[in-house]
Design an enzyme around this catalytic site. Structure first.
Site, PDB file in Angstrom:
ATOM      1  N   HIS A  14      29.434  74.507-122.982  1.00 20.14           N
ATOM      2  CA  HIS A  14      29.210  75.919-121.845  1.00 20.14           C
ATOM      3  C   HIS A  14      28.331  76.891-123.181  1.00 20.14           C
ATOM      4  O   HIS A  14      27.718  76.334-124.240  1.00 20.14           O
ATOM      5  CB  HIS A  14      30.594  77.011-121.670  1.00 20.14           C
ATOM      6  CG  HIS A  14      30.296  77.954-123.469  1.00 20.14           C
ATOM      7  ND1 HIS A  14      31.781  78.459-123.887  1.00 20.14           N
ATOM      8  CD2 HIS A  14      30.752  77.153-124.232  1.00 20.14           C
ATOM      9  CE1 HIS A  14      32.116  78.765-124.652  1.00 20.14           C
ATOM     10  NE2 HIS A  14      31.565  78.625-125.564  1.00 20.14           N
ATOM     11  N   CYS A  33      27.238  79.852-130.312  1.00 17.30           N
ATOM     12  CA  CYS A  33      27.963  79.725-129.655  1.00 17.30           C
ATOM     13  C   CYS A  33      26.335  79.555-128.181  1.00 17.30           C
ATOM     14  O   CYS A  33      26.510  80.506-127.062  1.00 17.30           O
ATOM     15  CB  CYS A  33      29.171  80.935-128.854  1.00 17.30           C
ATOM     16  SG  CYS A  33      30.818  80.280-129.466  1.00 17.30           S
ATOM     17  N   HIS A  39      27.042  73.157-125.703  1.00 19.65           N
ATOM     18  CA  HIS A  39      27.850  73.433-126.965  1.00 19.65           C
ATOM     19  C   HIS A  39      29.424  72.770-125.835  1.00 19.65           C
ATOM     20  O   HIS A  39      29.327  73.385-125.481  1.00 19.65           O
ATOM     21  CB  HIS A  39      28.211  74.471-127.898  1.00 19.65           C
ATOM     22  CG  HIS A  39      28.901  74.963-127.894  1.00 19.65           C
ATOM     23  ND1 HIS A  39      27.816  76.173-127.904  1.00 19.65           N
ATOM     24  CD2 HIS A  39      30.095  75.052-127.947  1.00 19.65           C
ATOM     25  CE1 HIS A  39      28.619  77.368-127.579  1.00 19.65           C
ATOM     26  NE2 HIS A  39      30.367  76.761-127.590  1.00 19.65           N
ATOM     27  N   HIS A  41      33.096  72.097-125.849  1.00 18.80           N
ATOM     28  CA  HIS A  41      34.388  72.399-126.374  1.00 18.80           C
ATOM     29  C   HIS A  41      35.738  71.096-125.662  1.00 18.80           C
ATOM     30  O   HIS A  41      35.514  70.653-124.844  1.00 18.80           O
ATOM     31  CB  HIS A  41      34.994  73.579-126.240  1.00 18.80           C
ATOM     32  CG  HIS A  41      33.771  74.328-126.908  1.00 18.80           C
ATOM     33  ND1 HIS A  41      34.603  74.636-128.619  1.00 18.80           N
ATOM     34  CD2 HIS A  41      33.700  75.658-126.222  1.00 18.80           C
ATOM     35  CE1 HIS A  41      33.399  75.817-129.019  1.00 18.80           C
ATOM     36  NE2 HIS A  41      33.467  76.459-127.575  1.00 18.80           N
ATOM     37  N   ASP A  79      37.341  69.746-116.002  1.00 18.81           N
ATOM     38  CA  ASP A  79      36.659  69.034-116.825  1.00 18.81           C
ATOM     39  C   ASP A  79      35.024  68.356-116.901  1.00 18.81           C
ATOM     40  O   ASP A  79      34.321  67.652-115.381  1.00 18.81           O
ATOM     41  CB  ASP A  79      38.196  67.743-116.209  1.00 18.81           C
ATOM     42  CG  ASP A  79      38.003  66.644-117.704  1.00 18.81           C
ATOM     43  OD1 ASP A  79      37.528  67.133-119.146  1.00 18.81           O
ATOM     44  OD2 ASP A  79      37.722  65.604-117.745  1.00 18.81           O
ATOM     45  N   HIS A  80      34.574  67.596-118.526  1.00 17.25           N
ATOM     46  CA  HIS A  80      33.176  67.475-118.114  1.00 17.25           C
ATOM     47  C   HIS A  80      32.248  68.235-117.309  1.00 17.25           C
ATOM     48  O   HIS A  80      31.419  67.627-116.975  1.00 17.25           O
ATOM     49  CB  HIS A  80      33.667  66.024-117.665  1.00 17.25           C
ATOM     50  CG  HIS A  80      33.970  64.978-119.170  1.00 17.25           C
ATOM     51  ND1 HIS A  80      35.698  64.831-118.957  1.00 17.25           N
ATOM     52  CD2 HIS A  80      33.953  63.990-119.399  1.00 17.25           C
ATOM     53  CE1 HIS A  80      35.653  64.231-120.301  1.00 17.25           C
ATOM     54  NE2 HIS A  80      34.361  63.588-119.894  1.00 17.25           N
ATOM     55  N   GLU A 126      40.117  76.672-127.795  1.00 16.59           N
ATOM     56  CA  GLU A 126      39.186  76.468-127.860  1.00 16.59           C
ATOM     57  C   GLU A 126      38.900  75.786-129.162  1.00 16.59           C
ATOM     58  O   GLU A 126      37.815  75.113-128.907  1.00 16.59           O
ATOM     59  CB  GLU A 126      37.953  77.287-127.731  1.00 16.59           C
ATOM     60  CG  GLU A 126      36.978  77.226-127.464  1.00 16.59           C
ATOM     61  CD  GLU A 126      35.661  78.234-127.772  1.00 16.59           C
ATOM     62  OE1 GLU A 126      35.220  79.118-126.732  1.00 16.59           O
ATOM     63  OE2 GLU A 126      35.630  78.877-128.590  1.00 16.59           O
TER      64      GLU A 126
HETATM   65 NI    NI Z   1      31.832  77.753-127.154  1.00 16.53          NI
END
Ligand code: NI
Length: 138
Positions: A14, A33, A39, A41, A79-80, A126
């Site tokens: 995200h 962020c 990037h 998580h 996911d992914h 996170e």
């Molecule tokens: Ni983030």
């Protein structure tokens, strides 16, 4: 009343960016962020439900059923994925940990009710330093 928790995990990308602000303001508020090229998580998701113990099973809910629900209705969607662009329910929403937790809650709540229990908490981790707990409501 007894509480029971299922843990699942997913990986997603995200960025946090408010389109109404310029680049400098986004960097000031969101720091790393706001990185334009995303990037990732490794999210850990804890779903806690509450209810009474069923006399026949000894369970509040069958944890395999709860795990299957989380996998089919949440993990499959997130996911992914890139949370900013790949998930229709998150479009036009900043995909912060807070907002993703609310998104997950809204999907799971009626389905947990249909299992005969009540959703108590969505906890979304996170990073090792940051997590959110959402208990519903405003
Ligand atoms: Ni983030």
């Amino acid at each position: 009343m007894i509480y029971i928790t299922r843990k699942e995990h997913f990986n997603a990308a995200h960025k946090l960016c408010n389109d109404a602000w310029d680049k400098a303001k986004n960097l000031e508020v969101f720091g790393k962020c706001a990185n334009e090229n995303w990037h990732g998580h490794n999210y850990e998701l804890f779903v806690t439900v509450k209810g009474q113990v069923n006399k026949d099973t000894g369970f509040v809910v069958n944890l395999k059923d709860l795990g299957d629900l989380i996998k089919s209705d949440i993990i499959e969607i997130l996911d992914h994925k890139n949370l900013n662009v790949d998930v229709s329910g998150l479009s036009n929403i900043l995909p912060s940990t807070e907002n993703v937790s609310i998104f997950i809650w809204d999907i799971l709540k009626p389905k947990v009710n249909a299992m005969g229990a009540e959703l108590h908490c969505v906890k979304l981790v996170e990073t090792e330093n940051n997590y959110v707990e959402y208990f519903g409501g405003k």
